[in-house]
Write an enzyme that holds these catalytic residues in place. Structure first.
Site, mmCIF file in Angstrom:
data_model
loop_
_atom_site.group_PDB
_atom_site.id
_atom_site.type_symbol
_atom_site.label_atom_id
_atom_site.label_comp_id
_atom_site.label_asym_id
_atom_site.label_seq_id
_atom_site.Cartn_x
_atom_site.Cartn_y
_atom_site.Cartn_z
ATOM 1 N N ASP A 34 0.863 -1.171 0.000
ATOM 2 C CA ASP A 34 0.000 0.000 0.000
ATOM 3 C C ASP A 34 0.911 1.236 0.000
ATOM 4 O O ASP A 34 2.115 1.127 0.279
ATOM 5 C CB ASP A 34 -0.891 -0.069 1.251
ATOM 6 C CG ASP A 34 -1.593 1.229 1.530
ATOM 7 O OD1 ASP A 34 -2.266 1.742 0.614
ATOM 8 O OD2 ASP A 34 -1.476 1.736 2.666
ATOM 9 N N PHE A 35 0.372 2.410 -0.320
ATOM 10 C CA PHE A 35 1.235 3.596 -0.349
ATOM 11 C C PHE A 35 1.089 4.450 0.923
ATOM 12 O O PHE A 35 1.947 4.429 1.792
ATOM 13 C CB PHE A 35 0.954 4.424 -1.617
ATOM 14 C CG PHE A 35 1.860 5.621 -1.735
ATOM 15 C CD1 PHE A 35 3.202 5.459 -2.057
ATOM 16 C CD2 PHE A 35 1.389 6.898 -1.495
ATOM 17 C CE1 PHE A 35 4.063 6.554 -2.131
ATOM 18 C CE2 PHE A 35 2.237 8.005 -1.576
ATOM 19 C CZ PHE A 35 3.571 7.824 -1.896
ATOM 20 N N ASP A 36 -0.039 5.175 1.062
ATOM 21 C CA ASP A 36 -0.197 6.089 2.199
ATOM 22 C C ASP A 36 -0.295 5.315 3.514
ATOM 23 O O ASP A 36 -1.118 4.416 3.651
ATOM 24 C CB ASP A 36 -1.461 6.931 2.026
ATOM 25 C CG ASP A 36 -1.351 7.896 0.868
ATOM 26 O OD1 ASP A 36 -0.835 9.000 1.076
ATOM 27 O OD2 ASP A 36 -1.753 7.534 -0.260
ATOM 28 N N ASP A 216 -2.171 -0.432 5.762
ATOM 29 C CA ASP A 216 -2.512 0.153 7.075
ATOM 30 C C ASP A 216 -3.989 0.439 7.276
ATOM 31 O O ASP A 216 -4.392 0.802 8.370
ATOM 32 C CB ASP A 216 -1.759 1.479 7.252
ATOM 33 C CG ASP A 216 -2.345 2.576 6.365
ATOM 34 O OD1 ASP A 216 -2.489 2.332 5.149
ATOM 35 O OD2 ASP A 216 -2.691 3.647 6.879
HETATM 36 MG MG LIG Z 1 -2.850 3.225 3.315
#
Ligand SMILES: [Mg+2]
Length: 262
Positions: A34-36, A216
């Site tokens: 995932d990124f953020d 997350d």
């Molecule tokens: Mg995220």
């Protein structure tokens, strides 16, 4: 079958690195990130998010050894710009837009038909949320994200009510909640988990390749659930139980973990 557990009860991926690595000692895993909140810190202004140089370097080095895909709620071009690595795969808008090296591209066809509806509801919501300060619209190809991190506490229920009432008139759209963001998506049975399964076929010759997924947020749970032959790692917490197998406390630990895979 993966089971839902209290994140506090999950073993640390860093402290149990050997045990974790023994699960794929004969089988190089595909890595989904995932990124953020996983590769880049969550920031006040969504546009300002970015990976630090060290993380970028680690992911780049990893990509020489592993097949890697970044799976994000951000639009495809946005997440691709932010990560900036040419030789990996990307799934943007929760997987509605997928792209990879050598001009590989795959958009969800049903979602494509919904583009005019997005234009309409975006306009409508911009008008109706006009009086609430701090609302930020982010239009991606197949998702309308409405950020409310900067909306004052007393305005938050009005904010949600307006969206709820508007979206009620659009059965072809679906509303999801993330961290201080409401995301309006096509009401199509498609999510990060399905995108990951699509990519697992694309990135491997094996029938059921071993995979690791780091994320997350609640939208990452769809992917954790698909890690039957793999490992889901929850970064931080999202306030609910999780289908992940392990946890990492922070982005710093994500870096440590990815470094250990090198
Ligand atoms: Mg995220």
């Amino acid at each position: 079958m993966k089971t839902l557990r209290d994140p506090k009860l999950l073993d640390s991926a860093i402290e149990n690195l050997e045990e974790l690595q023994s699960k794929f000692s004969h089988n190089k895993p595909l890595i989904f990130l995932d990124f953020d909140g996983t590769l880049a810190p969550i920031v006040e202004n969504h546009e300002d998010a970015g990976m630090d140089e060290e993380t970028k370097k680690i992911v780049n080095e990893l990509s020489n050894n592993y097949a890697i895909a970044v799976v994000s709620g951000r639009g495809l071009s946005d997440v691709r710009d932010k990560v900036g690595l040419a030789d990996i795969y990307y799934a943007g808008s929760h997987g509605f837009e997928i792209a990879g090296p050598n001009n590989f591209e795959k958009d969800n066809e049903e979602a494509e038909k919904m583009l005019p509806v997005f234009d309409e509801i975006e306009q409508k919501l911009q008008q109706e949320l006009n009086d609430i300060e701090g609302v930020r619209f982010e239009r991606k190809k197949f998702t309308l994200a409405i950020h409310y991190r900067q909306v004052t506490q007393e305005k938050i229920s009005a904010f949600h009510n307006i969206i709820e009432n508007t979206i009620a008139n659009y059965p072809k759209l679906h509303k999801g909640d993330g961290k201080k963001v409401v995301e309006i998506k096509p009401n199509i049975d498609w999510h990060k988990g399905k995108a990951v399964n699509f990519l697992r076929k694309e990135l491997s010759d094996q029938e059921n390749p071993f995979s690791i997924y780091l994320g997350d947020d609640t939208t990452d749970e769809d992917a954790f659930r698909e890690m039957e032959n793999g490992i889901g790692i929850l970064v931080g917490e999202h306030g609910n139980d999780s289908y992940a197998d392990y946890r990492l406390e922070s982005i710093t630990q994500v870096k440590q973990f990815l470094k250990a895979l090198l």
